[in-house]
Design a protein around this motif. Structure first.
Motif, PDB file in Angstrom:
ATOM      1  N   PHE A 354       0.968  -1.122  -0.032  1.00  0.00           N
ATOM      2  CA  PHE A 354       0.119  -0.281   0.082  1.00  0.00           C
ATOM      3  C   PHE A 354       0.929   1.536  -0.036  1.00  0.00           C
ATOM      4  CE2 PHE A 354      -2.515  -3.249   2.229  1.00  0.00           C
ATOM      5  CZ  PHE A 354      -3.850  -3.168   1.179  1.00  0.00           C
ATOM      6  N   CYS A 355       2.028   1.281  -0.735  1.00  0.00           N
ATOM      7  CA  CYS A 355       3.092   2.208  -0.384  1.00  0.00           C
ATOM      8  C   CYS A 355       3.221   2.684   0.867  1.00  0.00           C
ATOM      9  CB  CYS A 355       2.562   3.466  -1.532  1.00  0.00           C
ATOM     10  SG  CYS A 355       2.281   2.758  -3.195  1.00  0.00           S
ATOM     11  N   ASP A 356       3.250   1.871   1.620  1.00  0.00           N
ATOM     12  CA  ASP A 356       3.362   2.431   3.347  1.00  0.00           C
ATOM     13  C   ASP A 356       4.720   2.073   3.967  1.00  0.00           C
ATOM     14  OD1 ASP A 356       2.923  -0.422   2.993  1.00  0.00           O
ATOM     15  OD2 ASP A 356       1.803  -0.674   4.729  1.00  0.00           O
ATOM     16  N   CYS A 357       5.779   1.671   3.086  1.00  0.00           N
ATOM     17  CA  CYS A 357       7.023   1.532   3.604  1.00  0.00           C
ATOM     18  C   CYS A 357       7.867   2.658   2.964  1.00  0.00           C
ATOM     19  CB  CYS A 357       7.593   0.041   3.060  1.00  0.00           C
ATOM     20  SG  CYS A 357       6.481  -1.230   3.675  1.00  0.00           S
ATOM     21  N   ASP A 358       9.061   2.705   3.805  1.00  0.00           N
ATOM     22  CA  ASP A 358      10.238   3.746   3.529  1.00  0.00           C
ATOM     23  C   ASP A 358      11.417   3.109   3.565  1.00  0.00           C
ATOM     24  OD1 ASP A 358      11.863   5.855   3.292  1.00  0.00           O
ATOM     25  OD2 ASP A 358      10.786   7.358   4.361  1.00  0.00           O
ATOM     26  N   ASP A 359      11.928   2.822   2.345  1.00  0.00           N
ATOM     27  CA  ASP A 359      13.147   1.914   2.047  1.00  0.00           C
ATOM     28  C   ASP A 359      14.392   2.411   2.604  1.00  0.00           C
ATOM     29  OD1 ASP A 359      11.678   0.021   1.078  1.00  0.00           O
ATOM     30  OD2 ASP A 359      12.352   0.074  -0.927  1.00  0.00           O
ATOM     31  N   ARG A 360      14.207   4.031   2.942  1.00  0.00           N
ATOM     32  CA  ARG A 360      15.059   4.448   3.616  1.00  0.00           C
ATOM     33  C   ARG A 360      15.685   3.882   5.003  1.00  0.00           C
ATOM     34  NH1 ARG A 360      13.491  10.776   2.447  1.00  0.00           N
ATOM     35  NH2 ARG A 360      11.549   9.844   3.433  1.00  0.00           N
ATOM     36  N   ASP A 361      14.568   3.452   5.739  1.00  0.00           N
ATOM     37  CA  ASP A 361      14.837   2.944   7.069  1.00  0.00           C
ATOM     38  C   ASP A 361      15.573   1.859   7.040  1.00  0.00           C
ATOM     39  OD1 ASP A 361      12.962   5.043   8.056  1.00  0.00           O
ATOM     40  OD2 ASP A 361      11.185   3.683   8.053  1.00  0.00           O
ATOM     41  N   CYS A 362      15.963   1.104   5.736  1.00  0.00           N
ATOM     42  CA  CYS A 362      16.768  -0.200   5.841  1.00  0.00           C
ATOM     43  C   CYS A 362      18.144   0.297   6.011  1.00  0.00           C
ATOM     44  CB  CYS A 362      16.701  -0.709   4.378  1.00  0.00           C
ATOM     45  SG  CYS A 362      15.265  -1.857   4.104  1.00  0.00           S
ATOM     46  N   ASP A 363      19.107  -0.413   6.719  1.00  0.00           N
ATOM     47  CA  ASP A 363      20.413  -0.267   6.850  1.00  0.00           C
ATOM     48  C   ASP A 363      21.033  -0.277   5.641  1.00  0.00           C
ATOM     49  OD1 ASP A 363      20.225  -0.679  10.039  1.00  0.00           O
ATOM     50  OD2 ASP A 363      19.535  -2.400   9.763  1.00  0.00           O
ATOM     51  N   LYS A 364      22.212   0.637   6.082  1.00  0.00           N
ATOM     52  CA  LYS A 364      23.251   0.708   4.970  1.00  0.00           C
ATOM     53  C   LYS A 364      24.654   0.399   5.306  1.00  0.00           C
ATOM     54  CE  LYS A 364      21.071   5.197   3.063  1.00  0.00           C
ATOM     55  NZ  LYS A 364      21.243   6.475   2.706  1.00  0.00           N
ATOM     56  N   HIS A 365      25.402   0.105   4.387  1.00  0.00           N
ATOM     57  CA  HIS A 365      26.900  -0.155   4.488  1.00  0.00           C
ATOM     58  C   HIS A 365      27.680   0.405   3.543  1.00  0.00           C
ATOM     59  CE1 HIS A 365      30.328  -2.394   6.109  1.00  0.00           C
ATOM     60  NE2 HIS A 365      30.426  -2.742   4.885  1.00  0.00           N
ATOM     61  N   ASP A 366      28.649   1.225   3.623  1.00  0.00           N
ATOM     62  CA  ASP A 366      29.514   1.914   2.561  1.00  0.00           C
ATOM     63  C   ASP A 366      28.373   2.642   1.791  1.00  0.00           C
ATOM     64  OD1 ASP A 366      31.804   0.892   3.009  1.00  0.00           O
ATOM     65  OD2 ASP A 366      31.679  -0.870   1.971  1.00  0.00           O
ATOM     66  N   GLY A 367      27.450   3.101   2.565  1.00  0.00           N
ATOM     67  CA  GLY A 367      26.346   4.091   1.705  1.00  0.00           C
ATOM     68  C   GLY A 367      25.530   3.405   0.735  1.00  0.00           C
ATOM     69  N   LEU A 368      25.428   2.195   0.877  1.00  0.00           N
ATOM     70  CA  LEU A 368      24.611   1.559   0.104  1.00  0.00           C
ATOM     71  C   LEU A 368      23.355   0.749   0.861  1.00  0.00           C
ATOM     72  CD1 LEU A 368      26.650  -0.318  -2.792  1.00  0.00           C
ATOM     73  CD2 LEU A 368      25.133   1.531  -2.970  1.00  0.00           C
ATOM     74  N   ILE A 369      22.201   0.966   0.402  1.00  0.00           N
ATOM     75  CA  ILE A 369      21.184   0.419   1.159  1.00  0.00           C
ATOM     76  C   ILE A 369      21.027  -1.169   1.205  1.00  0.00           C
ATOM     77  CG2 ILE A 369      18.668  -0.035   1.232  1.00  0.00           C
ATOM     78  CD1 ILE A 369      18.057   2.770   0.411  1.00  0.00           C
ATOM     79  N   CYS A 370      21.322  -1.752   2.155  1.00  0.00           N
ATOM     80  CA  CYS A 370      21.259  -3.306   2.216  1.00  0.00           C
ATOM     81  C   CYS A 370      22.701  -3.782   1.308  1.00  0.00           C
ATOM     82  CB  CYS A 370      20.344  -3.998   1.581  1.00  0.00           C
ATOM     83  SG  CYS A 370      18.741  -4.046   2.347  1.00  0.00           S
ATOM     84  N   THR A 371      23.699  -2.659   1.177  1.00  0.00           N
ATOM     85  CA  THR A 371      25.000  -3.212   0.641  1.00  0.00           C
ATOM     86  C   THR A 371      24.842  -3.465  -0.734  1.00  0.00           C
ATOM     87  OG1 THR A 371      25.452  -3.978   2.941  1.00  0.00           O
ATOM     88  CG2 THR A 371      27.273  -3.906   1.528  1.00  0.00           C
TER      89      THR A 371
END
Length: 401
Positions: A354-371
């Protein structure tokens, strides 16, 4: 107890066994004929022979007789034993049930070893999950329970912590799969000399800096390029060397995981895993993947070719399927098509049914989401095979680039 006496009699050789009891030779006494009647040792020498590793005579659980410990067993149950009376199985008795290990385990030298499905110092707690499920959760990617470096308790691994400082320890991970000691040329628990000083330790594997190679990054690699020139060649149009999906060595990228042809390109810029959904289906079965992008068949569209252009339902029916719990259409961050939400392309980080998620909340490593080694699924990283960690930053495969 009689078996102990029999074994003692045969071991000491100072008596004979008669109906499960020792009949001692002259000059010897004791349950197993282990004590001489006359002792030719001084009391000091005798006591010295009875001291345990902490210099305590008979572990304060017995008396010394001619260099041998006689353990306190006044109640006759034989729960205190050992050469220095170091084993006290009374420690295994459950205070409530008065049973050894609560009736759910065996006691060895004062420690309970619980049956599957039970845990606790006295095996007094039952697991909320089945023994099979517990073992499954504790099994590491290589198929070993807690990587043979820990104990599985109700589906959670308790790793053998070898760090004396009390920190998280050299062995860690959900299944104790990470052993930082493997990154040291010579193991010294007080040293931080990981990867010979030429790399980073990731879950017990060395990720070497440019110009170095080897299991511990101990070998220099000859290269006519400077480190800056090498990185520049590996970067290409990407912000990171090898697009953050490979290792840069002398201006050339080695994409990882090794042997996975879905990650390719001169600078590992093509990642065809991005064409797969969480079930591994490529482009929803309605298209082909080209350098990480789906080319949809006629009649289908969407990032993963998941939306049919034709729709056999009314607009009212469609909107009814797109409304979130609060009645908002696609959370106000997308449009509805044939009962499915199409999230706003301008806000790349919006996702979810439902477009209710914000992928910016995912953890990053070396500046990449989910590496770059997994898919961000509603704020949590779903890692591809071989990768682990909150940001999919740990490679657990059999090979490492």
């Amino acid at each position: 107890k009689s078996l102990l006496a029999v074994m003692g009699a045969f071991g000491e050789g100072h008596g004979r066994c008669d109906c499960g009891k020792c009949v001692c030779d002259e000059g010897w006494s004791g349950e197993a004929c282990q004590y001489p009647t006359n002792c030719d040792l001084t009391k000091k020498k005798s006591n010295q022979m009875c001291k345990n590793s902490q210099d305590i005579i008979c572990s304060n659980a017995g008396t010394c007789h001619c260099g041998r410990c006689k353990c306190d067993n006044s109640d006759g149950n034989g729960l205190v034993y050992g050469k220095f009376c170091e084993c006290d199985d009374r420690e295994c008795i459950d205070d409530e049930t008065e049973e050894i290990c609560g009736g759910h385990g065996k006691c060895y030298c004062g420690n309970c070893y619980c049956q599957a499905g039970w845990h606790g110092d006295k095996c007094e707690f039952q697991c909320a999950i089945t023994p099979w499920e517990s073992k499954r959760r504790c099994t590491s990617p290589d198929g070993r329970v807690c990587s043979n470096r820990g104990i599985c308790v109700c589906g959670e691994c308790s790793c053998h912590d070898v760090d004396p400082t009390g920190d998280w320890g050299d062995i860690h991970g959900d299944t104790c799969e990470c052993d930082e000691r493997d990154c040291r040329a010579v193991y010294d628990r007080y040293s931080d000399d990981f990867c010979s000083g030429h790399g980073q330790c990731n879950c017990g594997r060395c990720d070497c800096k440019v110009g170095w190679y080897g299991k511990k990054c101990e070998h220099p690699r000859s290269c006519p390029l400077t480190a800056e020139e090498s990185v520049s060649k590996c970067r290409g149009s990407s912000a990171l060397p090898c697009s953050g999906r490979g290792k840069c060595e002398c201006g050339r990228c080695t994409c990882y995981p090794p042997g996975d042809n879905r990650v390719h390109g001169k600078t590992c810029e093509c990642d065809n895993r991005r064409c797969e959904d969480l079930d591994g289906v490529v482009c929803g079965g309605h298209g082909t993947c080209s350098c990480g992008r789906c080319l949809c068949e006629r009649g289908w569209f969407g990032k993963l070719c998941q939306h049919p252009r034709k729709c056999n339902m009314t607009e009212e029916q469609s909107k009814g399927l797109c409304e979130s719990a609060d009645g908002t259409l696609c959370s106000g961050k997308g449009s509805c098509h044939c009962g499915k939400c199409i999230c706003s392309a301008e806000e790349w980080y919006i996702s979810g049914e439902f477009c209710d998620c914000d992928d910016r909340d995912c953890d990053k490593h070396d500046g990449l989401i989910c590496t770059g080694n997994g898919i961000c699924n509603c704020g949590n990283c779903e890692c591809w095979d071989g990768w682990n960690g909150n940001a999919c930053e740990i490679w657990l495969g059999t090979e490492y680039p």
